[in-house]
Write an enzyme that holds these catalytic residues in place. Sequence first.
Site, PDB file in Angstrom:
ATOM      1  N   ASN A   1      -8.479   9.579  -8.171  1.00 39.84           N
ATOM      2  CA  ASN A   1      -8.479   8.450  -9.104  1.00 39.84           C
ATOM      3  C   ASN A   1      -9.620   7.469  -8.831  1.00 39.84           C
ATOM      4  O   ASN A   1      -9.776   6.979  -7.716  1.00 39.84           O
ATOM      5  CB  ASN A   1      -7.130   7.726  -9.013  1.00 39.84           C
TER       6      ASN A   1
ATOM      7  N   TYR B   1       1.247  -6.307  -7.280  1.00 39.81           N
ATOM      8  CA  TYR B   1       0.913  -4.898  -7.450  1.00 39.81           C
ATOM      9  C   TYR B   1       1.666  -4.243  -8.623  1.00 39.81           C
ATOM     10  O   TYR B   1       2.876  -4.329  -8.712  1.00 39.81           O
ATOM     11  CB  TYR B   1       1.195  -4.103  -6.165  1.00 39.81           C
TER      12      TYR B   1
ATOM     13  N   ASP C   1       7.589  -0.340  -4.087  1.00 37.70           N
ATOM     14  CA  ASP C   1       6.296  -0.044  -3.460  1.00 37.70           C
ATOM     15  C   ASP C   1       5.619  -1.354  -3.044  1.00 37.70           C
ATOM     16  O   ASP C   1       5.286  -2.185  -3.895  1.00 37.70           O
ATOM     17  CB  ASP C   1       5.418   0.709  -4.477  1.00 37.70           C
TER      18      ASP C   1
ATOM     19  N   HIS D   1       2.782  -1.347  -1.479  1.00 41.44           N
ATOM     20  CA  HIS D   1       1.356  -1.025  -1.649  1.00 41.44           C
ATOM     21  C   HIS D   1       0.501  -1.590  -0.521  1.00 41.44           C
ATOM     22  O   HIS D   1      -0.543  -2.199  -0.764  1.00 41.44           O
ATOM     23  CB  HIS D   1       0.859  -1.488  -3.024  1.00 41.44           C
TER      24      HIS D   1
ATOM     25  N   GLU E   1       8.239   1.750   0.018  1.00 39.71           N
ATOM     26  CA  GLU E   1       7.003   2.543   0.093  1.00 39.71           C
ATOM     27  C   GLU E   1       5.846   1.716   0.646  1.00 39.71           C
ATOM     28  O   GLU E   1       5.677   0.549   0.276  1.00 39.71           O
ATOM     29  CB  GLU E   1       6.692   3.027  -1.318  1.00 39.71           C
TER      30      GLU E   1
ATOM     31  N   GLU F   1       7.722  11.595  -7.847  1.00 50.40           N
ATOM     32  CA  GLU F   1       7.197  10.549  -8.744  1.00 50.40           C
ATOM     33  C   GLU F   1       6.638  11.258  -9.977  1.00 50.40           C
ATOM     34  O   GLU F   1       5.898  12.228  -9.853  1.00 50.40           O
ATOM     35  CB  GLU F   1       6.088   9.787  -8.014  1.00 50.40           C
TER      36      GLU F   1
HETATM   37  C1  GCO Z   1       2.058   5.086  -6.539  1.00 52.38           C
HETATM   38  C2  GCO Z   1       0.736   4.569  -6.142  1.00 52.38           C
HETATM   39  C3  GCO Z   1      -0.298   4.553  -7.200  1.00 52.38           C
HETATM   40  C4  GCO Z   1      -1.645   4.122  -6.683  1.00 52.38           C
HETATM   41  C5  GCO Z   1      -2.701   4.878  -7.392  1.00 52.38           C
HETATM   42  C6  GCO Z   1      -4.076   4.577  -6.892  1.00 52.38           C
HETATM   43  O1  GCO Z   1       2.971   4.887  -5.778  1.00 52.38           O
HETATM   44  O2  GCO Z   1       2.138   5.733  -7.574  1.00 52.38           O
HETATM   45  O3  GCO Z   1       0.836   3.473  -5.320  1.00 52.38           O
HETATM   46  O4  GCO Z   1       0.101   3.919  -8.334  1.00 52.38           O
HETATM   47  O5  GCO Z   1      -1.851   2.762  -6.827  1.00 52.38           O
HETATM   48  O6  GCO Z   1      -2.456   6.239  -7.271  1.00 52.38           O
HETATM   49  O7  GCO Z   1      -4.996   5.388  -7.539  1.00 52.38           O
HETATM   50 MG    MG Z   2       2.483   3.989  -4.024  1.00 52.75          MG
END
Ligand code: GCO
Ligand code: MG
Length: 408
Positions: free
Chosen positions: A37, A160, A215, A217, A241, A344
Amino acid sequence: MKITGAEVFIGGPGKNYVTLKIMTDQGIYGLGDATLNNRETLPAAYLQDYLIPNLIGMDPRNSEDIWQFFYRGAYFRGGPIAMAAYGAIDMALWDIKGKLAGLPLYQLFGGKSRDGAMVYAHATGADLADLKDSVSSYLEQGYKAVRVQCGIPDMPNAGYAVPDEKSAGADYITDFSGIRPKVEIWDSDKYLRFMPDALAEVRNHVGPNVKILHDVHHRLLPREAAAFAKAVEPVGLYWLEDPTPAEDQESLRLIRQHSTTPIAIGEVFNSIWDCNKLIENELIDFIRVAVTYAGGITHTKRIVELAGLHHIRTGFHGAPSHSPISMAAQAHLNAWAPNFGIQEYLVLGSAACDALFPSDHVMENGMFQVSDAPGLGVDFDETEAKRYSYIAGSHPVVRLQDGTLWNY
Ligand code: GCO
Ligand code: MG
């Protein structure tokens, strides 16, 4: 049997999918996904400039030796760009193997361990009311598990994976207006004051049976993450996460010492060497690698098997940047893995995406039903592909209110 050629395509509906097609002298071809990505052109260049010229003439059935040849043969090993490129080759070789055998890939791994694989969706809200609506809409569609992200009061940007404006479900992570990232502002204190109560409200909203995921992040310090994991224990999260950045893996001990909230990590890992200590020390509960940037099926399966020895279940990354090809590779692993946890699932299930990647894999009622077609069970329509090309885009970067750069 010999590989006679291979091509790389970049593009897709709203995404820069990097699709590899490997051709053979027997007319069978295989497909792989090298999408990294926001850095999509880099694995594509590695494939085109170095890997494909070496692949031509090799026997595609020797997927293990080909994997070792590229990984060990590189001398400067690993990293997300290289592993995404090897991952695409590996998926395509397994696709060819399945087509040769006339079997869906899960049969080559050991058959099915379950009827369907539970997936989770992303619910987001600019505020709590918006988030609850978003969660409800997924539950109405039959999802049994939802990741919840919520805007934080008094934070200049919402946090996030949270939209600036009220909306649900869209993919707003990548900004396609160019390669210069937008800046989001973060404040851990505001997050820590708000989020435990917000998650508790979501639990009250959905009742005891829905699986709630969240998440962080990578944004908290170890001590903050330990306090947060402890504070959210009554919510009964399915997982928390990326509470801290994965570079400092020892810090996860602090979280473990203070809380029994399950921890999920691994979407940024590229190899078993990034997570073998975490797994062996049982510091996580779910491993989040993706077949794309963890070197394909051959290497991911090794990680899954190591995790299984330590009570760690899978929760493969499935952000919208993964094309239906790597999602199919993960679906076959999910059907087989004795230690499967959850998947996911965010492929933008649009008519345009289905036209580019035709398949009869089915996602319904929050469960993924893997296809019985030989190989990966996904095709790639090259005529459709001509409609798309690369569009430059970027993730945001994150700064604290005083300007300090933080973890996106
Ligand atoms: C998730 C991830 C993603 C990332 C993304 C970065 O848990 O799906 O944190 O949303 O932010 O893959 O490119
Ligand atoms: Mg993630």
